[in-house]
Design a protein around this motif. Structure first.
Motif, mmCIF file in Angstrom:
data_model
loop_
_atom_site.group_PDB
_atom_site.id
_atom_site.type_symbol
_atom_site.label_atom_id
_atom_site.label_comp_id
_atom_site.label_asym_id
_atom_site.label_seq_id
_atom_site.Cartn_x
_atom_site.Cartn_y
_atom_site.Cartn_z
ATOM 1 N N LYS A 33 -35.379 -119.183 -114.614
ATOM 2 C CA LYS A 33 -34.672 -120.409 -114.231
ATOM 3 C C LYS A 33 -34.327 -120.296 -112.752
ATOM 4 C CE LYS A 33 -32.637 -121.200 -118.768
ATOM 5 N NZ LYS A 33 -31.414 -121.183 -119.576
ATOM 6 N N PRO A 34 -34.967 -121.093 -111.917
ATOM 7 C CA PRO A 34 -34.756 -120.964 -110.465
ATOM 8 C C PRO A 34 -33.291 -121.019 -110.046
ATOM 9 C CG PRO A 34 -36.596 -122.419 -110.902
ATOM 10 C CD PRO A 34 -35.967 -122.127 -112.235
ATOM 11 N N THR A 35 -32.488 -121.800 -110.748
ATOM 12 C CA THR A 35 -31.092 -121.928 -110.331
ATOM 13 C C THR A 35 -30.320 -120.634 -110.518
ATOM 14 O OG1 THR A 35 -30.579 -122.800 -112.511
ATOM 15 C CG2 THR A 35 -30.927 -124.409 -110.753
ATOM 16 N N LYS A 36 -30.879 -119.729 -111.319
ATOM 17 C CA LYS A 36 -30.188 -118.469 -111.557
ATOM 18 C C LYS A 36 -30.636 -117.362 -110.595
ATOM 19 C CE LYS A 36 -29.241 -116.998 -115.609
ATOM 20 N NZ LYS A 36 -29.397 -116.390 -116.929
ATOM 21 N N MET A 37 -31.599 -117.674 -109.727
ATOM 22 C CA MET A 37 -32.202 -116.639 -108.894
ATOM 23 C C MET A 37 -31.651 -116.676 -107.473
ATOM 24 S SD MET A 37 -34.526 -115.301 -111.003
ATOM 25 C CE MET A 37 -35.804 -114.471 -110.060
ATOM 26 N N MET A 38 -31.651 -115.479 -106.846
ATOM 27 C CA MET A 38 -31.352 -115.398 -105.427
ATOM 28 C C MET A 38 -32.436 -114.548 -104.768
ATOM 29 S SD MET A 38 -27.901 -113.101 -105.850
ATOM 30 C CE MET A 38 -27.518 -112.971 -104.116
ATOM 31 N N GLY A 39 -32.660 -114.801 -103.481
ATOM 32 C CA GLY A 39 -33.754 -114.120 -102.799
ATOM 33 C C GLY A 39 -33.332 -113.522 -101.475
ATOM 34 N N CYS A 40 -34.121 -112.527 -101.043
ATOM 35 C CA CYS A 40 -33.845 -111.859 -99.776
ATOM 36 C C CYS A 40 -35.168 -111.385 -99.195
ATOM 37 C CB CYS A 40 -32.917 -110.668 -99.998
ATOM 38 S SG CYS A 40 -32.312 -109.890 -98.479
ATOM 39 N N LYS A 41 -35.326 -111.474 -97.882
ATOM 40 C CA LYS A 41 -36.572 -110.985 -97.298
ATOM 41 C C LYS A 41 -36.313 -110.157 -96.049
ATOM 42 C CE LYS A 41 -38.004 -114.696 -94.162
ATOM 43 N NZ LYS A 41 -39.012 -115.766 -93.920
ATOM 44 N N MET A 42 -37.295 -109.285 -95.770
ATOM 45 C CA MET A 42 -37.281 -108.496 -94.541
ATOM 46 C C MET A 42 -38.695 -108.477 -93.994
ATOM 47 S SD MET A 42 -34.796 -105.325 -95.647
ATOM 48 C CE MET A 42 -34.551 -104.717 -93.978
ATOM 49 N N THR A 43 -38.810 -108.627 -92.705
ATOM 50 C CA THR A 43 -40.125 -108.534 -92.085
ATOM 51 C C THR A 43 -40.290 -107.142 -91.477
ATOM 52 O OG1 THR A 43 -39.273 -109.407 -90.009
ATOM 53 C CG2 THR A 43 -40.188 -110.996 -91.573
ATOM 54 N N PHE A 44 -41.541 -106.731 -91.350
ATOM 55 C CA PHE A 44 -41.791 -105.414 -90.765
ATOM 56 C C PHE A 44 -43.020 -105.481 -89.878
ATOM 57 C CE2 PHE A 44 -45.488 -104.153 -93.261
ATOM 58 C CZ PHE A 44 -45.355 -104.880 -94.433
ATOM 59 N N VAL A 106 -45.599 -92.797 -89.544
ATOM 60 C CA VAL A 106 -45.726 -94.103 -88.897
ATOM 61 C C VAL A 106 -44.347 -94.651 -88.562
ATOM 62 C CG1 VAL A 106 -46.528 -96.468 -89.235
ATOM 63 C CG2 VAL A 106 -47.840 -94.555 -90.165
ATOM 64 N N VAL A 107 -44.211 -95.195 -87.360
ATOM 65 C CA VAL A 107 -42.954 -95.834 -86.972
ATOM 66 C C VAL A 107 -43.044 -97.305 -87.356
ATOM 67 C CG1 VAL A 107 -41.453 -96.474 -85.059
ATOM 68 C CG2 VAL A 107 -42.586 -94.239 -85.069
ATOM 69 N N ILE A 108 -42.130 -97.741 -88.195
ATOM 70 C CA ILE A 108 -42.148 -99.123 -88.674
ATOM 71 C C ILE A 108 -40.856 -99.805 -88.244
ATOM 72 C CG2 ILE A 108 -42.267 -100.607 -90.714
ATOM 73 C CD1 ILE A 108 -43.595 -98.231 -92.161
ATOM 74 N N ASN A 109 -41.003 -100.983 -87.650
ATOM 75 C CA ASN A 109 -39.827 -101.768 -87.275
ATOM 76 C C ASN A 109 -39.505 -102.741 -88.392
ATOM 77 O OD1 ASN A 109 -39.603 -100.646 -84.607
ATOM 78 N ND2 ASN A 109 -41.421 -101.821 -84.079
ATOM 79 N N LEU A 110 -38.317 -102.631 -88.911
ATOM 80 C CA LEU A 110 -37.896 -103.441 -90.046
ATOM 81 C C LEU A 110 -36.789 -104.378 -89.586
ATOM 82 C CD1 LEU A 110 -38.498 -103.587 -93.116
ATOM 83 C CD2 LEU A 110 -36.798 -101.803 -93.446
ATOM 84 N N SER A 111 -36.879 -105.639 -90.008
ATOM 85 C CA SER A 111 -35.855 -106.601 -89.607
ATOM 86 C C SER A 111 -34.568 -106.370 -90.404
ATOM 87 C CB SER A 111 -36.352 -108.021 -89.861
ATOM 88 O OG SER A 111 -36.333 -108.297 -91.257
ATOM 89 N N LEU A 112 -33.559 -107.172 -90.101
ATOM 90 C CA LEU A 112 -32.354 -107.177 -90.934
ATOM 91 C C LEU A 112 -32.640 -108.010 -92.177
ATOM 92 C CD1 LEU A 112 -29.743 -107.790 -88.109
ATOM 93 C CD2 LEU A 112 -30.168 -105.650 -89.319
ATOM 94 N N PRO A 113 -32.010 -107.698 -93.302
ATOM 95 C CA PRO A 113 -32.254 -108.498 -94.514
ATOM 96 C C PRO A 113 -31.679 -109.897 -94.361
ATOM 97 C CG PRO A 113 -30.517 -106.861 -94.898
ATOM 98 C CD PRO A 113 -31.072 -106.584 -93.545
ATOM 99 N N LYS A 114 -32.431 -110.866 -94.889
ATOM 100 C CA LYS A 114 -32.005 -112.260 -94.766
ATOM 101 C C LYS A 114 -32.105 -112.930 -96.132
ATOM 102 C CE LYS A 114 -33.414 -116.558 -92.561
ATOM 103 N NZ LYS A 114 -34.505 -117.231 -91.863
#
Lengths: 147, 125
Positions: A33-44, A106-114
């Motif tokens: 049920k989409p209304t019950k979900m929350m999301g978060c993303k990070m770019t790298f 490997v050096v990976i640049n990770l964004s802040l979580p959004k």
């Protein structure tokens, strides 16, 4: 090991280590049920550029907060801290997934979580690898896409 | 002797977890102060002395590395032990941090024992 296996093994491990939560991978996308979900993303970015995205039922975020704080799920502090816990879990998980996939040299640049809207769920599923989980009876998906 | 500790992390749940964990180490703690990022930490340092700093790397406004470099430039603060707590997994980056002179590195997710061992190592039993 393919990407989905990395997602599964790392997610189950980090759920357990960071919040004492046990999970099982699901073979296919469950009904949600989409209304019950929350999301978060990070770019790298390293040599490749990509996105790691998590969606979960809100109860998982509360469980994360409660277990990290050592309180009960219905304590107000757990409810108030759910978004923060979910973002931090995304942060911890993403760092560990990328290390598993690309190695420690490997050096990976990770964004802040959004935090993001559930409307991004279908798009994310279509363009990358994903793994669904049952976490204490609630659903979560972890996705990675690389450009 | 009691010690003062500064926690620098943009995640309020991590700050809370660290505060609780530090309180359970058995080491005599005078105070634990939290900051949301490097800039906030510098403000806190204007008002308080700290015996140890736990600091994340990736934060808005000012990250941990920039904060560390600023503290190293200061004759007043450069001797404060600086422990990085981060999701950073690159050995290259961790070695760079160690060469710059950080006092330790703890990877997230961390166990309470990691924090306790670090504090005891810095301050003694």
């Amino acid at each position: 090991m393919d990407t989905k296996e990395y997602l599964e093994i790392t997610t189950m491990s980090i759920l357990e280590e960071s919040a004492f939560l046990f999970s099982e991978p699901l073979e296919s996308s469950p009904e949600i049920k989409p209304t019950k979900m929350m999301g978060c993303k990070m770019t790298f970015d390293n040599d490749q550029v990509g996105i790691i995205t998590l969606f979960c039922e809100k109860e998982i975020a509360i469980l994360l907060a409660a277990n990290m704080l050592g309180c009960e799920e219905d304590d107000q502090i757990a409810i108030d801290s759910a978004e923060s816990a979910f973002k931090e879990f995304t942060n911890i998980l993403s760092g560990n997934i990328l290390t598993k996939i690309y190695g420690t040299e490997v050096v990976i640049n990770l964004s802040l979580p959004k935090l993001i809207d559930i409307s991004e769920l279908q798009l994310s599923e279509e363009i990358g690898d994903c793994a669904w989980f049952d976490v204490d009876g609630y659903k979560m998906v972890v996705m990675i896409s690389v450009e | 002797m009691s010690y003062s500790i500064l926690i620098v992390d943009d995640s309020d749940i991590i700050r809370t977890v660290l505060e609780k964990t530090i309180g359970l180490t058995g080491v005599d703690i005078d105070k634990v102060v939290s900051a949301e990022n490097g800039l906030d930490a510098l403000e806190k340092l204007k008002e308080n002395w700290f015996d140890l700093i736990f600091c994340d790397i990736h934060m808005p406004k000012m990250g941990g590395l920039e904060l560390f470099e600023k503290l190293r430039e200061s004759s007043e603060f450069k001797s404060i032990p600086f422990i990085v707590i981060s999701t950073e997994g690159s050995e290259t980056r961790i070695m760079e941090l160690q060469k710059k002179g950080i006092s330790g590195y703890i990877r997230k997710p961390f166990r309470p024992e990691n924090i306790k061992e670090t504090i005891i190592k810095i301050f003694g039993d």
